[in-house]
Design a protein around this motif. Structure first.
Motif, short mmCIF file in Angstrom:
data_model
loop_
_atom_site.label_atom_id
_atom_site.label_comp_id
_atom_site.label_asym_id
_atom_site.label_seq_id
_atom_site.Cartn_x
_atom_site.Cartn_y
_atom_site.Cartn_z
N GLY A 27 0.83 -1.05 -0.06
CA GLY A 27 0.16 0.15 -0.14
C GLY A 27 0.88 1.47 -0.12
N ARG A 28 0.23 2.30 0.55
CA ARG A 28 0.97 3.60 0.65
C ARG A 28 2.62 3.47 1.17
NH1 ARG A 28 -1.56 8.74 3.46
NH2 ARG A 28 -2.72 7.03 4.44
N MET A 29 2.79 2.84 2.40
CA MET A 29 3.77 2.69 3.07
C MET A 29 4.76 1.66 2.23
SD MET A 29 4.04 5.09 5.00
CE MET A 29 5.35 4.76 5.82
N GLU A 48 1.43 -9.26 -1.81
CA GLU A 48 0.24 -8.53 -1.78
C GLU A 48 -1.02 -9.60 -1.52
OE1 GLU A 48 -1.90 -6.41 -0.99
OE2 GLU A 48 -0.71 -4.46 -1.14
N ARG A 49 -2.33 -9.10 -1.08
CA ARG A 49 -3.22 -10.17 -0.73
C ARG A 49 -3.93 -10.81 -1.89
NH1 ARG A 49 -7.53 -5.89 1.99
NH2 ARG A 49 -7.41 -4.41 0.28
N ALA A 102 4.28 -4.52 6.19
CA ALA A 102 3.60 -3.18 6.14
C ALA A 102 1.95 -3.12 5.77
CB ALA A 102 4.31 -2.34 4.97
N VAL A 103 1.41 -4.25 6.40
CA VAL A 103 -0.05 -4.49 6.21
C VAL A 103 -0.49 -3.52 7.21
CG1 VAL A 103 0.18 -6.92 5.61
CG2 VAL A 103 -0.40 -6.39 7.97
N GLU A 105 -2.40 -1.36 10.21
CA GLU A 105 -2.45 -1.39 11.67
C GLU A 105 -3.52 -2.28 12.35
OE1 GLU A 105 0.44 0.01 12.47
OE2 GLU A 105 0.27 0.78 14.30
N LYS A 110 -1.19 -8.27 11.84
CA LYS A 110 0.16 -8.11 11.76
C LYS A 110 0.71 -9.18 12.44
CE LYS A 110 1.15 -3.46 11.47
NZ LYS A 110 1.74 -2.98 10.25
N ASN A 130 6.52 -2.14 9.84
CA ASN A 130 6.42 -0.81 9.71
C ASN A 130 5.46 -0.51 10.73
OD1 ASN A 130 7.16 1.78 8.45
ND2 ASN A 130 5.29 1.66 7.33
N SER A 132 3.30 1.93 13.15
CA SER A 132 3.25 3.35 13.47
C SER A 132 3.24 3.33 14.97
CB SER A 132 2.56 4.26 12.99
OG SER A 132 1.36 3.91 12.60
N PHE A 154 9.00 3.64 8.90
CA PHE A 154 9.36 4.62 7.92
C PHE A 154 8.02 5.83 8.01
CE2 PHE A 154 11.59 1.06 6.35
CZ PHE A 154 12.57 1.57 5.51
N ASN A 156 5.66 8.72 5.92
CA ASN A 156 4.87 9.30 4.85
C ASN A 156 5.24 10.47 4.23
OD1 ASN A 156 3.07 8.37 2.58
ND2 ASN A 156 1.60 9.47 3.91
#
Ligand SMILES: NC(=O)c1ccc[n+]([C@@H]2O[C@H](COP(=O)([O-])OP(=O)(O)OC[C@H]3O[C@@H](n4cnc5c(N)ncnc54)[C@H](O)[C@@H]3O)[C@@H](O)[C@H]2O)c1
Length: 302
Positions: A27-29, A48-49, A102-103, A105, A110, A130, A132, A154, A156
């Protein structure tokens, strides 16, 4: 207690990024992380899924790589794209030196994702998340080898951000921590090292300031515009705490505040104004309105 009993792949090789990096969730991250490692010379595999999500991830990475080239990166797009593979099978992580989760939150997602990664990687591979805000030690609880697990937080958008927060769980190997600092430096970013604690360093302090600014609006202390100007001009913040809340998303901020409230107590209780704005769909920039009006290009004061 941290140990130095394992030697994750690439540790001790000095500088440089791992030769092969896996990313679960593009995704974004995840796409940004894949971009960063590909630009620095790694081969990157994003899992990915499903196939549609994998292709969407590839498109995100391609767009970011093309933008980096427009901005002066002296490598051809074909060469960069040749370093990037996408798919749906985590078996592709088998020879990766580092795999970053990075799935979304969600603690359960996770944990199951990390177990899935651990089942596929070599015994020497490092595994990172990743997240947050979630506890690294808590996420490591389901792993057979929690010493090879670390937080790589990381920011964004990844290509434009100069920071990676390295979060050490209770069992994170010291050698892995040193390797992670090398990797982050090789990405051209600055590592800061934080011991596992709710919100780490960045989210905890950033959210604290953001929540206090919201309480000040609630109490009628000053307008959002003036509160932000006070911090930007008086304290040299690059952006005011309320504009930043709008950009991050009020719903995202509320989620982190609720978590920090549960972990750290009353000082992180979400203000009613934050809850009511989220309930009203005023989520900040992405919905066109938060503490500022984003329906035109910039953020107009409300
Ligand atoms: N967005 C931010 O500003 C930001 C900043 C720092 C850290 N983070 C953290 O990064 C993580 C990802 O956030 P994001 O903003 O990229 O979310 P996102 O929703 O953009 O991306 C998540 C991706 O994971 C994929 N996914 C979901 N389930 C999956 C599965 N079972 N297997 C493989 N892929 C799966 C989704 O298809 C999606 O592409 C979260 O933990 C978030 O807290 C986000």
């Amino acid at each position: 207690m941290r140990s130095d009993t394992t030697r994750p792949d690439d540790v001790g090789r000095g500088d440089g990024v791992p030769e092969h990096v896996g990313v679960l969730g593009g995704g974004r991250m995840g796409a940004g992380i894949a971009h960063a490692f590909a630009v620095s010379g790694s081969r990157v595999t994003v899992v990915e899924r499903d196939e549609a999500a994998a292709q969407a991830a590839l498109e995100r990475i391609r767009r970011d790589l093309a933008r980096s080239i427009e901005r002066g990166l002296a490598v051809s797009l074909d060469e960069l794209l040749a370093r990037v593979a996408v798919g749906t099978d985590a078996a592709a992580f088998a020879d990766a030196g580092l795999v970053i989760e990075a799935v979304p939150e969600d603690p359960e997602l996770k944990r199951s994702s990390l177990a899935r990664i651990e089942a596929e990687v070599s015994p020497e591979a490092a595994i990172a998340t990743n997240t947050s805000s979630l506890s690294i030690t808590g996420l490591a609880a389901g792993l057979a080898h929690p010493n090879r697990f670390i937080g790589l937080h990381f920011f964004n958008p990844v290509p434009a951000s100069g920071l990676v927060e390295i979060v050490l769980g209770e069992h994170t190997d010291n050698i892995l921590a040193a390797a992670a600092r090398n990797w982050v430096t090789a990405l051209g970013k600055t590592p800061v090292t934080v011991n596992d604690a709710p919100g780490f360093a960045s989210s905890r302090l950033g959210v604290a300031i953001g929540l206090e600014a919201i309480r000040m609006v609630e109490e009628g202390v000053a307008s959002p515009e003036d509160i932000d100007s006070a911090m930007v001009l008086g304290y040299k913040y690059p952006i005011g705490p309320l504009r930043l809340t709008d950009i991050v998303g009020l719903d995202v901020r509320l989620g982190i505040a609720e978590y920090l409230h549960s972990q750290l107590g009353e000082r992180f209780r979400p203000p009613d104004l934050l809850r009511s704005k989220v309930a009203a769909g005023e989520l900040g920039r992405k919905s066109g309105r938060g503490f500022f009006d984003w329906s035109t290009e910039g953020a107009e004061s409300l």
